[in-house]
Design a protein around this motif. Sequence first.
Motif, PDB file in Angstrom:
ATOM      1  N   SER A 460       0.825  -1.220   0.000  1.00 28.17           N
ATOM      2  CA  SER A 460       0.000   0.000   0.000  1.00 28.17           C
ATOM      3  C   SER A 460       0.856   1.267   0.000  1.00 28.17           C
ATOM      4  CB  SER A 460      -0.954   0.006   1.199  1.00 28.17           C
ATOM      5  OG  SER A 460      -1.901  -1.031   1.041  1.00 28.17           O
ATOM      6  N   GLU A 461       2.005   1.220   0.680  1.00 33.99           N
ATOM      7  CA  GLU A 461       2.895   2.388   0.691  1.00 33.99           C
ATOM      8  C   GLU A 461       3.394   2.701  -0.713  1.00 33.99           C
ATOM      9  OE1 GLU A 461       4.779   1.824   5.179  1.00 33.99           O
ATOM     10  OE2 GLU A 461       5.984   1.293   3.404  1.00 33.99           O
ATOM     11  N   GLY A 464      -0.633   2.388  -3.243  1.00 32.13           N
ATOM     12  CA  GLY A 464      -1.957   2.712  -2.719  1.00 32.13           C
ATOM     13  C   GLY A 464      -2.699   1.440  -2.317  1.00 32.13           C
ATOM     14  N   ASP A 465      -3.950   1.615  -1.853  1.00 26.04           N
ATOM     15  CA  ASP A 465      -4.628   0.433  -1.324  1.00 26.04           C
ATOM     16  C   ASP A 465      -5.761  -0.087  -2.220  1.00 26.04           C
ATOM     17  OD1 ASP A 465      -6.522   2.338  -0.904  1.00 26.04           O
ATOM     18  OD2 ASP A 465      -6.514   2.205   1.293  1.00 26.04           O
ATOM     19  N   GLN A 466      -5.811   0.375  -3.450  1.00 18.92           N
ATOM     20  CA  GLN A 466      -6.847  -0.110  -4.372  1.00 18.92           C
ATOM     21  C   GLN A 466      -6.742  -1.614  -4.648  1.00 18.92           C
ATOM     22  OE1 GLN A 466      -9.498   1.781  -5.775  1.00 18.92           O
ATOM     23  NE2 GLN A 466      -8.758   2.957  -4.003  1.00 18.92           N
TER      24      GLN A 466
END
Length: 835
Positions: A460-461, A464-466
């Motif tokens: 995610s870093e 992103g968290d998509q």
Amino acid sequence: MGRVINEASDKEYYQAFCFALREEIMINWLATMQTFAKQNTRMLYYLSMEYLPGRFTGNNITNIGATDIVRKVMRHMGRDFDRVLSSEPDPGLGNGGLGRLASCFLDSLATQQYPAVGYGLRYQYGIFEQELWDGIQLERPDPWLLDEYPWEFRRDQRSYNVKFCGRPIRTANTHSDEVYDIEDCEEVRALAYDIPIIGYDCTPDFSVLTMRLWTTKESPRNFGLQRYNAGHLDQAAENIILTDVLYPNDNHETGKRIRLKQEFLLVSASLQDIMRRHLIQNPDMSNFKEKIRIQSNDTHPALVVVELMRILTKDYDFSWNQAWETTQACTSYTNHTILAEALEEWNVHRLSYILPRQYNIIERINLKFCNKIRKQYPNDEDRVRRMTIINDGQIKMANLSIVATHCINGVSALHTELLQKTTFKDFAEMYPTKFTNVTNGVTPRRWLLHCNPRLSQFISERIGDQWITNFDQIDQLQKFASDPDSQREFLKIKRQNKEALRRYLLENYQEHDFKGKLIKVKIDLHLDALFDCHIKRIHEYKRQLLSALHLIMLYFEIVDNPQETTRIQRTFIYAGKAAPGYHIAKNIIRLINCIARTINNDPDVKEKLQVVFIPNYNVSKAEFIMPAAELSEQISTAGLEASGTGNMKFSMNGALTIGTDDGANVEMRKTVGDQWWPFLFGASVQEIEQMQTNQSYNAWDIYSKYPHIRRAVDSLRDRTFSKYDAEHQALTELYHSLLESSPGRLPDPYFILQDLIDYYETQKKVEELYKIPEKWAEYAIHNIAGMGQFSSDNSIHKYAREIWDITPCAVNKELLEHIRSEFRAHDQCRIIGHH
Ligand SMILES: *Cc1c(COP(=O)(O)O)cnc(C)c1O
């Protein structure tokens, strides 16, 4: 719970916590179901005899994005989050891959907001718990319902009668189609228990689907008093114990009576429930085929087509042809294997005794079908014999499913191709449009986000968290594969996960002596060693024996040359259950434990090699092992593993795969790219096929030709690893299975020695790459980035689009708000102290 906080044990605290959480989840659950009813959308009903959901609580918290707050609250209350959550039993309502797939699919259906229900059975005892007694598998019952299970809801309003045996009385419907009443039958009451399946969504508007499990346990009417009075206690209780035990066979059918009753119970109760629901929202059955889709997970629920035909022609006065059209449109079937011993067949006498009306319908379906074959292929009785549903006194459930449903799918590109070219060639020729592929997948929520928070944060870093709900995005990770910081960070995370597995085993590993007494063994994993993992059901086609022989070869190399220092350290991790009646598989477990005992106690070897067999493999164990794994063993004989899903879980968690070109490995290799898939080995499907057709494979030749292979194979019977005669006997049997034929069986039928040479050489490449950690990390990151296609969301979207034709249906916000405010109002209402 009737306890104050400082009195409550962790288990009580866990239960209280679940009750609190489920109250809030109920709001979304009700709103989701009301939304489906209100919209009267087409619904998907997933029928599966098995589910392997894993523990619910932690995953539920993850899926509503509440992990941080819950951890904080528990810390505040002086409770250890992980300890509390591990009080939950792991519901083992399945054997392995097939059941786990059903659970991944329910997670994806809920997350992607499809209108669906999953039906199954509430086994009182799930898959047995495995213990090791002096290296031998011992099976213990799994009493997961000993304490009240907080995630299930008993639904007394949802119960149905299921009819077995009796005498069919022939009558006719208004179309003059033959239909049947039944006299003197057994009636069994099936009662529903519901478990909420929470879709991932960090907003408060998440969807919740229902997994509805049937039990026969809870109805006194299931007790056969007359039989009891006649002195037959076992017969009297048969219908009460119907859902008591899961059959513990993986990829193997046994044709047992109770199993047939279980399968029909699932079909009959679920269909009655589906029809009840349909008739609440629709005036009659005329639009049933527009509104209903039923997916059969393998042929276990295959009788659904027969029972649907029966109900439509008998209870709703459909003509045979109308009923046939509806049945075909509504149903579809997933094939999971082409192993002959796993294809379900029911004996005609057995089925016609237990299900006489349904048997008559199968006969009629088959008569019409055989006539159709004769019409399309005149003078080809051989073809009729190959394709007929009833042959030689046996009913072939796959044939029935292909004929009566509108779609059959395989579970990987290779498997589907083999279905069409070999096992069901005639059917594919007759119905070319019915066959399709939907490659299996796994949910990235449980198998990455939940089980590997460190790696999830790493991802995610960077991107992103998509990726959590749109796993295609994971390919963006590719550009970090060559980034030195990312490589270092990846290696650090892998080491932390290895350390976590080490701690877990130090605290939890259990071994017993031959009398069952717990013996203290300290398993201290070598953190610098390559974690080489072979975890899955123990089955000859999965070839645990192949990796064991390689392990023996390494052992001899170190014994011969103890001063050698250029080798990497290795830790071999095995886990898996053998079916209780599968003798050779149990011998394989014994062998691995004999090897482990020898290696782990040899002072010259134990620093370089370590072997661990982790008992009682289940979803919770997998969640610990996957994040720590570095090498994933996917080494089945090419053509025999339909898809595999363990392979995907490993890759998502950053392990490299050593594997044959089998099942979904083929597609994984292609999306990762050959360049980053360095450990492919073994004979291809074509090569295996060729050796089989011209009978050119001779295990003895390989054994004679290669001294290091001969030495490893010989060690199976020269007492290198066995201490007692019984062990010697077990290992000798494995030796014989490799080199000698036995009735109905060729030497080495799974081509283990054939592939051992290539496997051995490929394992050398593994060692070379592992010596350069940054390079290894680069490969690993490429492997994670290549997993985009293997999210079960992807599989579900394909089923939804191409087989079910259903679309997502988000929770209606107004309905949700209405239920919320009602809940809030009632939550404040108090009887005592009311003014
Ligand atoms: C994923 C999984 C399986 C399937 O593993 P394969 O390697 O595909 O056979 C079996 N059992 C459990 C507990 C799993 O989580």
